[in-house]
Design a protein around this motif. Structure first.
Motif, PDB file in Angstrom:
ATOM      1  N   LEU A  66      23.625  14.448   5.741  1.00  0.00           N
ATOM      2  CA  LEU A  66      24.842  13.701   6.069  1.00  0.00           C
ATOM      3  C   LEU A  66      25.467  13.022   4.847  1.00  0.00           C
ATOM      4  O   LEU A  66      26.571  12.492   4.944  1.00  0.00           O
ATOM      5  N   ARG A  69      29.542  15.468   1.464  1.00  0.00           N
ATOM      6  CA  ARG A  69      30.903  15.179   1.922  1.00  0.00           C
ATOM      7  C   ARG A  69      31.468  16.313   2.784  1.00  0.00           C
ATOM      8  O   ARG A  69      31.224  17.479   2.504  1.00  0.00           O
ATOM      9  N   ASP A  70      32.223  15.938   3.789  1.00  0.00           N
ATOM     10  CA  ASP A  70      32.919  16.911   4.656  1.00  0.00           C
ATOM     11  C   ASP A  70      31.979  17.864   5.387  1.00  0.00           C
ATOM     12  O   ASP A  70      32.352  19.005   5.691  1.00  0.00           O
ATOM     13  N   PRO A  72      31.186  18.308   8.435  1.00  0.00           N
ATOM     14  CA  PRO A  72      31.719  18.994   9.618  1.00  0.00           C
ATOM     15  C   PRO A  72      32.490  20.269   9.279  1.00  0.00           C
ATOM     16  O   PRO A  72      32.528  21.209  10.074  1.00  0.00           O
ATOM     17  N   LEU A 103      29.097  10.070  12.270  1.00  0.00           N
ATOM     18  CA  LEU A 103      29.283  11.524  12.146  1.00  0.00           C
ATOM     19  C   LEU A 103      28.895  12.359  13.361  1.00  0.00           C
ATOM     20  O   LEU A 103      29.227  13.544  13.425  1.00  0.00           O
ATOM     21  N   PRO A 106      32.148  13.937  15.119  1.00  0.00           N
ATOM     22  CA  PRO A 106      32.786  15.020  14.341  1.00  0.00           C
ATOM     23  C   PRO A 106      31.890  16.249  14.188  1.00  0.00           C
ATOM     24  O   PRO A 106      32.381  17.378  14.214  1.00  0.00           O
ATOM     25  N   LEU A 107      30.589  16.044  14.078  1.00  0.00           N
ATOM     26  CA  LEU A 107      29.683  17.198  13.940  1.00  0.00           C
ATOM     27  C   LEU A 107      29.635  17.994  15.244  1.00  0.00           C
ATOM     28  O   LEU A 107      29.675  19.228  15.239  1.00  0.00           O
TER      29      LEU A 107
END
Ligand code: SAM
Length: 329
Positions: A66, A69-70, A72, A103, A106-107
């Motif tokens: 996690l 970065r980014d 997802p 997160l 979004p994940l």
């Protein structure tokens, strides 16, 4: 080869004493420079080729995945991969849970199915000492709740048990897991890498764990969900779910191992205890075709004869093995 573990970073925000002890992985430690880490496109392409070769389960790990970065965006790319029969792949992730509150949703929206969260104790003093940064239990529990709310279920919990360190947390963790509706998996403390000063005396065996839990709540062995499943499964007779025990030290399962590992820098490892990997990044960056990549991976896999856990001895523990956070746990 059914299971590919993909490490997306060698970095971690924790300094667990059994994995990345802070004395060694302090401020001056040099992690991989960005250009040596596989890009999302490279990971996505490699994963697609592995799936074409029969992999049906992808597990994202690290380091701490996690912190990449980014993430997802990568999850969405991997979730779109289809098996040769058109089916979806089982897409999951192992995390210390510290960033799940932010997160998890979004994940899940990107296509992640499930998560495994590592948590070694419910006692702040014990957990803080083990994670090396005094990270509070409550924040991991909140991350687990966020995962459940986002539908990343069933949440599995990994607990490494170390003699004299968190043995006293075994029964409280099991009691909590039964109530929280999560699947607890005890992991025998392993001699991964060579910086954790592993000694066999520090291992709390699967047998001992079964006895400890069985004295509190009657349990019976349950069948594996599939061949090569890492955790031995046990069912509570009172119907309060199940628990798993990963006994790589006292009951090695090399003969059933179907796992490959791709490190953040693109090394392919055919064993968690490998001393050497195979450079896939070079192939990915040198314009190799998909056919060439497939042939390279197949030949590495077909030549595989690893059985470290079956051969483990005083002599093997000293081998220059790759650290787990670098390879992908
Ligand atoms: N950072 C993520 C996490 O904490 O889950 C993913 C990477 S971590 C290396 C993956 C798993 O390996 C964690 O559950 C961790 O507890 C476990 N692990 C690390 N070192 C270990 C060791 N020496 N013996 C047994 N398990 C270990």
């Amino acid at each position: 080869m059914h299971d590919l573990r993909i490490s997306v970073t060698d970095r971690c925000n924790f300094r667990c004493t059994y994995c990345m002890p802070r004395e060694i992985f302090g401020r001056d430690y040099e992690f991989l420079p960005r250009d040596q880490v596989l890009s999302f496109e490279e990971i996505g392409r490699a994963a697609r080729v592995f799936v074409e070769l029969g992999v049906d389960k992808l597990r994202i790990t690290g380091g701490e995945p996690l912190v990449r970065r980014d993430l997802p965006v990568l999850i969405a790319m991997l979730a779109a991969i289809r098996r040769p029969d058109g089916g979806e792949v089982d897409l999951t992730l192992t995390t210390n849970g510290s960033a799940l509150r932010a997160l998890a949703r979004p994940l899940a929206d990107a296509g992640l199915r499930r998560v495994t969260v590592s948590l070694d104790s419910l006692d702040d003093a014990v957990f803080g000492a083990m994670n090396g940064i005094d990270f509070p239990v409550a924040r991991v529990l909140d991350g687990i709740a966020a995962a459940q709310e986002a539908g990343l279920a069933p949440v599995k919990i990994n607990m490494v048990v170390r003699r004299g360190v968190n043995e006293s947390s075994v029964v409280p963790m099991a009691a909590w897991a039964r109530d929280a509706g999560v699947i607890l998996r005890f992991i025998e403390y392993m001699d991964v890498g060579h910086s954790n000063g592993w000694r066999l005396d520090d291992v709390v065996s699967a047998e001992e764990l079964v006895r400890t839990i069985g004295e509190r709540w009657p349990i019976e062995p349950a069948d594996a969900n599939y061949r090569g499943e890492v955790a031995g499964r046990w069912r509570y007779l009172d119907g309060f779910g199940e628990l798993g025990i990963i006994s790589s030290v006292t009951r090695p399962f090399c003969g059933d191992c179907t796992r490959a590992r791709l490190s953040a820098e693109g090394q392919l490892y055919t064993c968690l205890f490998a001393v050497q990997g195979h450079d896939l990044r070079a192939a990915l960056r040198s314009g190799a075709s998909d056919d060439e990549l497939r042939a390279r991976i197949s030949s590495i896999w077909n030549a595989r004869d690893d059985r470290y856990s079956e051969l483990r001895s005083e002599a093997t523990t000293g081998l220059p093995k790759i650290e787990m956070f670098a390879m992908g746990g």
